[in-house]
Design a protein around this motif. Structure first.
Motif, PDB file in Angstrom:
ATOM      1  N   PHE A  87       1.252  -1.351   0.055  1.00 20.24           N
ATOM      2  CA  PHE A  87      -0.108   0.346   0.067  1.00 20.24           C
ATOM      3  C   PHE A  87       0.866   1.367  -0.387  1.00 20.24           C
ATOM      4  CE2 PHE A  87      -1.871   3.361   1.818  1.00 20.24           C
ATOM      5  CZ  PHE A  87      -3.224   3.351   1.226  1.00 20.24           C
ATOM      6  N   LEU A  91       0.937   5.568  -4.049  1.00 25.03           N
ATOM      7  CA  LEU A  91       0.888   6.791  -4.065  1.00 25.03           C
ATOM      8  C   LEU A  91       2.066   7.508  -5.073  1.00 25.03           C
ATOM      9  CD1 LEU A  91      -2.118   8.461  -1.973  1.00 25.03           C
ATOM     10  CD2 LEU A  91      -2.818   6.851  -4.063  1.00 25.03           C
ATOM     11  N   THR A 104      -7.517   0.546  -5.942  1.00 23.06           N
ATOM     12  CA  THR A 104      -7.775  -0.485  -4.216  1.00 23.06           C
ATOM     13  C   THR A 104      -8.263   0.921  -3.604  1.00 23.06           C
ATOM     14  OG1 THR A 104      -6.459  -1.781  -2.909  1.00 23.06           O
ATOM     15  CG2 THR A 104      -5.507  -0.074  -3.262  1.00 23.06           C
ATOM     16  N   VAL A 106      -8.877   3.206  -1.327  1.00 28.98           N
ATOM     17  CA  VAL A 106      -7.711   4.544  -0.960  1.00 28.98           C
ATOM     18  C   VAL A 106      -9.048   5.188  -0.398  1.00 28.98           C
ATOM     19  CG1 VAL A 106      -6.494   5.814  -1.311  1.00 28.98           C
ATOM     20  CG2 VAL A 106      -5.972   4.234  -2.656  1.00 28.98           C
ATOM     21  N   ARG A 112      -4.713  13.839   0.761  1.00 29.82           N
ATOM     22  CA  ARG A 112      -4.407  12.655  -0.881  1.00 29.82           C
ATOM     23  C   ARG A 112      -5.020  13.572  -1.689  1.00 29.82           C
ATOM     24  NH1 ARG A 112      -5.655   7.346   2.475  1.00 29.82           N
ATOM     25  NH2 ARG A 112      -3.517   6.948   3.047  1.00 29.82           N
ATOM     26  N   SER A 155      -1.939   4.709   6.189  1.00 28.66           N
ATOM     27  CA  SER A 155      -3.103   4.169   5.693  1.00 28.66           C
ATOM     28  C   SER A 155      -4.049   5.647   6.564  1.00 28.66           C
ATOM     29  CB  SER A 155      -4.008   3.085   6.904  1.00 28.66           C
ATOM     30  OG  SER A 155      -4.108   3.264   7.762  1.00 28.66           O
ATOM     31  N   PHE A 231     -13.418   5.134   0.120  1.00 29.56           N
ATOM     32  CA  PHE A 231     -12.788   4.131  -0.320  1.00 29.56           C
ATOM     33  C   PHE A 231     -13.388   5.531  -1.492  1.00 29.56           C
ATOM     34  CE2 PHE A 231     -12.615   0.898   3.151  1.00 29.56           C
ATOM     35  CZ  PHE A 231     -11.181   1.372   3.909  1.00 29.56           C
ATOM     36  N   TRP A 233     -11.182   5.069  -5.711  1.00 27.64           N
ATOM     37  CA  TRP A 233     -10.016   4.477  -6.907  1.00 27.64           C
ATOM     38  C   TRP A 233      -9.214   5.624  -6.915  1.00 27.64           C
ATOM     39  CZ3 TRP A 233     -12.650   0.844 -10.221  1.00 27.64           C
ATOM     40  CH2 TRP A 233     -13.296  -0.079  -9.601  1.00 27.64           C
TER      41      TRP A 233
END
Length: 285
Positions: A87, A91, A104, A106, A112, A155, A231, A233
């Motif tokens: 993971f 990015l 996945t 994210v 982000r 995370s 979450f 993509w």
């Protein structure tokens, strides 16, 4: 030597035509156009995040894998090259253009979202707390004062855990005794099961299937920690990637509206989640 008048006019016309066509060529040569032309797309995944994606009999399966196949019906002649990566490398690798898009789970957060383009949500990512089934001393977030809690490095669940630690300390408590970081959540679950951790911060979407797969081992604390989150993509936030990001986002929205998403959620999570189909909600974390 002077150029004949007719030749000069034809040359000028050709040059003007080339200039006029240049912007169209540029727009038609973006990432999506190259994917279609090359008939291949490179997708990055972390296949250690069941039930979103994991490896079974040498194949990546899971909720995201099924949803991706639905979305990729829009690119019927394109071959998928799927990379299984940690993971923490997803990015940065996307930023470095090592692959075209990240498929996945994210979590969308402020940091982000300021740098990457997210699709519309695929699932609820709100953070829950996993405990051992025989745990009696932890009933609320306040009870995590003085406890050892784990989560995955990089995370959003780790971010929510660190925010909780600050909140506990600001309220006059000792805060979390130690926050341990793991490359993958499976390692944290193993440490929790044998007593090396008191709790694990993980998305609520992952916890139900985990407890079903390992009955009698874990329970979930009734209260969540941190804000409502989702979450999605991830694509690069630039003009070159815009059309590809839109294709994936539109496909997810279509799956949400036609019931496909709910069917896949029921299949992989044993329950369904209400997630927005029109836009990515503004992250608060």
């Amino acid at each position: 030597m002077h150029m004949p008048f007719r030749t000069m006019i034809l040359s000028l016309a050709g040059a003007l035509a080339l200039c006029a066509s240049a912007p169209g060529w540029s727009q038609g040569n973006d990432l999506l156009a190259r994917v279609k032309s090359n008939k291949e797309i490179t997708i990055a995944t972390e296949a250690r995040y069941a039930p979103f994606e994991y490896v079974e009999n040498g194949k990546i399966v899971g909720y995201d894998a099924d949803l991706m196949q639905y979305v990729l019906k829009s690119l019927p002649d394109v071959k998928v090259k799927q990379l299984d990566l940690p993971f923490q490398g997803l990015l940065p690798g996307l930023d470095a253009k090592r692959f075209d898009i990240v498929v996945t789970a994210v979590t969308v957060n402020k940091d982000r979202a300021s740098h990457f383009a997210f699709t519309v949500p695929v699932a609820d990512a709100t953070t829950g707390v996993l405990l051992r089934a025989n745990e009696t001393s932890i009933k609320s977030p306040d009870d995590l004062n003085g406890k050892v809690v784990g989560s995955q490095t990089g995370s959003a669940q780790l971010q929510a855990l660190m925010s909780l630690d600050k909140k506990l300390k600001d309220a006059g408590g000792p805060g979390i005794k130690q926050i341990r970081q793991y490359v993958a959540f499976d390692e944290a679950y193993a440490d929790l099961a044998v007593g090396r951790l008191d709790a694990v911060a993980q998305s609520v979407a992952n916890l139900g299937p985990l407890m079903k797969a390992r009955p009698g081992v874990f329970v979930v604390m009734p209260q969540t920690i941190g804000p409502k989150s989702y979450f999605a993509w991830v694509a690069r936030k630039d003009a070159d990637s815009a059309a590809l990001a839109k294709l994936f986002s539109d496909g997810i929205a279509r799956a949400n509206r036609d019931g496909t998403m709910k069917k896949l959620q029921q299949k992989w999570f044993g329950t369904t989640m209400d997630v927005p189909a029109d836009a990515v909600p503004e992250p608060t974390m």
